[in-house]
Scaffold this motif. Structure first.
Motif, PDB file in Angstrom:
ATOM      1  N   LEU A 190      65.668  93.896  70.895  1.00  0.00           N
ATOM      2  CA  LEU A 190      66.414  92.785  70.303  1.00  0.00           C
ATOM      3  C   LEU A 190      67.655  93.311  69.595  1.00  0.00           C
ATOM      4  O   LEU A 190      67.577  94.254  68.800  1.00  0.00           O
ATOM      5  N   ILE A 224      63.483  75.913  68.264  1.00  0.00           N
ATOM      6  CA  ILE A 224      63.063  77.312  68.303  1.00  0.00           C
ATOM      7  C   ILE A 224      61.551  77.461  68.172  1.00  0.00           C
ATOM      8  O   ILE A 224      60.965  78.397  68.700  1.00  0.00           O
ATOM      9  N   LEU A 257      60.052  82.877  73.406  1.00  0.00           N
ATOM     10  CA  LEU A 257      61.115  83.832  73.077  1.00  0.00           C
ATOM     11  C   LEU A 257      60.743  85.243  73.541  1.00  0.00           C
ATOM     12  O   LEU A 257      59.629  85.697  73.301  1.00  0.00           O
ATOM     13  N   GLN A 272      61.068  89.545  73.870  1.00  0.00           N
ATOM     14  CA  GLN A 272      61.181  90.651  72.918  1.00  0.00           C
ATOM     15  C   GLN A 272      62.392  91.528  73.228  1.00  0.00           C
ATOM     16  O   GLN A 272      62.542  92.618  72.696  1.00  0.00           O
ATOM     17  N   ILE A 321      70.820  88.101  70.094  1.00  0.00           N
ATOM     18  CA  ILE A 321      70.787  86.899  69.267  1.00  0.00           C
ATOM     19  C   ILE A 321      72.114  86.811  68.517  1.00  0.00           C
ATOM     20  O   ILE A 321      72.448  87.712  67.743  1.00  0.00           O
ATOM     21  N   VAL A 343      65.167  82.884  62.445  1.00  0.00           N
ATOM     22  CA  VAL A 343      65.289  83.220  63.866  1.00  0.00           C
ATOM     23  C   VAL A 343      64.608  84.544  64.186  1.00  0.00           C
ATOM     24  O   VAL A 343      63.839  84.643  65.156  1.00  0.00           O
ATOM     25  N   GLU A 401      60.839  84.174  64.143  1.00  0.00           N
ATOM     26  CA  GLU A 401      60.303  83.482  65.321  1.00  0.00           C
ATOM     27  C   GLU A 401      60.310  84.393  66.548  1.00  0.00           C
ATOM     28  O   GLU A 401      59.379  84.361  67.363  1.00  0.00           O
ATOM     29  N   PHE A 402      61.358  85.193  66.715  1.00  0.00           N
ATOM     30  CA  PHE A 402      61.403  86.117  67.855  1.00  0.00           C
ATOM     31  C   PHE A 402      60.281  87.141  67.751  1.00  0.00           C
ATOM     32  O   PHE A 402      59.632  87.463  68.737  1.00  0.00           O
ATOM     33  N   ARG A 403      60.036  87.637  66.547  1.00  0.00           N
ATOM     34  CA  ARG A 403      58.968  88.626  66.362  1.00  0.00           C
ATOM     35  C   ARG A 403      57.592  87.974  66.506  1.00  0.00           C
ATOM     36  O   ARG A 403      56.669  88.578  67.046  1.00  0.00           O
TER      37      ARG A 403
END
Length: 241
Positions: free
Chosen positions: A98, A179, A184, A186, A190, A234, A237-239
Motif C-alpha cells: 500500500l 468504503i 479493499l 492489500q 491511496i 481509510v 479500513e484497508f488494513r
C-alpha cells in the motif's frame, strides 16, 4: 554557548529554501530527537539545556541555557533540546504494498499526523505532489513525533506517476463507493487530496476506484472531514479488509 552564526543558521532553517540550500533541518523535543538519533539520519549538532543524550559525542553536543534555546526554537513554548540533522538523499520509491499519495496537502500539522498514521498502519511509502508541504518543515517534524524516520517520502510529478503505475489507484470522494462495503486490496495507491479542494481534476481523471466515507449524522450537513482524520479511517479500513 551559542554563537551569533549558530543562531542565524538554525533560525534560517525555518525557511524551506534555506533548508535545501544547507541540506539541513532541525527537530525539537527528547522523543523526536531520540527517534531520529536511532535512525539513519546524521546528526550535525545537538543543543540541550539538560545533561542528557549520553550517546551523543561531546563534539556534537552543546549545553545551552533556556534563554539561548528561546532564540533558536520554532515552538511557542520551548522544549529542552533542539537538534540539527542533515537532509538525506531521497530513496528510490518502493512500488509495492500500500502506498499513500498526497495531492497538495498544505498544512504541516496534517502532514506530520499523516506520517504518524502511516507509521502506525505499516505504510512504508508516501509519494507527494510537489505542491505538498515540505516534510522537513519544523511543524511537520514536530507533529510526526519521530515517524519521519520510519516512512519513506518522495516528492514527484504525481500525475505522471499515477498515469504509469500498474497498481490499482483509489481516491476519496463524497460520491464514491461506501468504503465500509467495498472489498479493499492489500496493494495499491491511496490518494488523499488538498484540505480545501480535495483531489485535483487532473489526478481525479486517473482514478478508477472512488471511495467515500459515509456520513451518519441526522442532518448530513458536515461538508468534509479533516484530511488526517479521513486518512486514519481509510488506512484502517484497508488494513482491516
Amino acid at each position: 554557548m551559542l554563537s551569533k552564526n549558530q543562531i542565524k543558521l538554525i533560525t534560517s532553517l525555518q525557511q524551506k529554501k534555506q533548508r535545501f540550500s544547507c541540506q539541513l533541518f532541525f527537530a525539537e523535543g527528547i522523543k523526536g530527537i531520540q527517534e531520529l538519533l536511532e535512525s539513519n539520519f546524521e546528526l550535525v549538532h545537538l543543543y540541550t539545556t539538560q545533561n542528557d543524550f549520553d550517546e551523543v559525542s561531546t563534539d556534537k553536543k552543546v549545553l545551552i541555557n533556556e534563554q539561548e534555546l528561546k532564540k533558536i526554537t520554532a515552538l511557542a513554548t520551548p522544549n529542552t533540546c533542539l537538534a540539527v540533522f542533515k537532509i538525506p538523499n531521497e530513496k528510490k520509491i518502493n512500488e509495492s504494498g500500500l502506498i499513500l499519495a498526497l495531492d497538495a496537502i498544505r498544512d504541516p500539522g496534517n502532514l506530520g499526523t499523516i506520517l504518524r498514521l502511516c507509521d502506525w498502519f505499516g505504510i512504508r511509502q508516501i509519494i507527494c505532489s510537489k505542491e505538498t508541504v515540505d516534510i522537513y518543515n519544523p511543524k511537520v517534524v514536530q507533529a510526526s513525533m519521530g515517524s519521519l524516520a520510519r516512512v519513506n517520502v518522495n516528492y514527484i510529478d504525481l500525475e505522471n506517476f499515477i498515469s504509469q503505475t500498474k497498481l490499482p489507484v483509489f481516491g476519496t470522494f463524497m460520491d464514491g463507493d461506501n468504503i465500509y462495503k467495498t472489498d479493499l486490496p492489500q496493494e495499491g495507491i491511496i490518494i488523499m487530496g488538498n484540505e480545501g479542494n480535495g483531489i485535483s481534476t487532473e489526478i481525479e481523471k486517473l482514478i478508477k476506484n472512488k471511495l467515500a466515507i459515509p456520513r451518519f449524522g441526522t442532518l448530513q450537513k458536515t461538508e468534509s472531514l479533516n484530511v488526517a482524520t479521513a486518512t486514519a479511517i481509510v488506512l484502517s479500513e484497508f488494513r482491516r479488509g
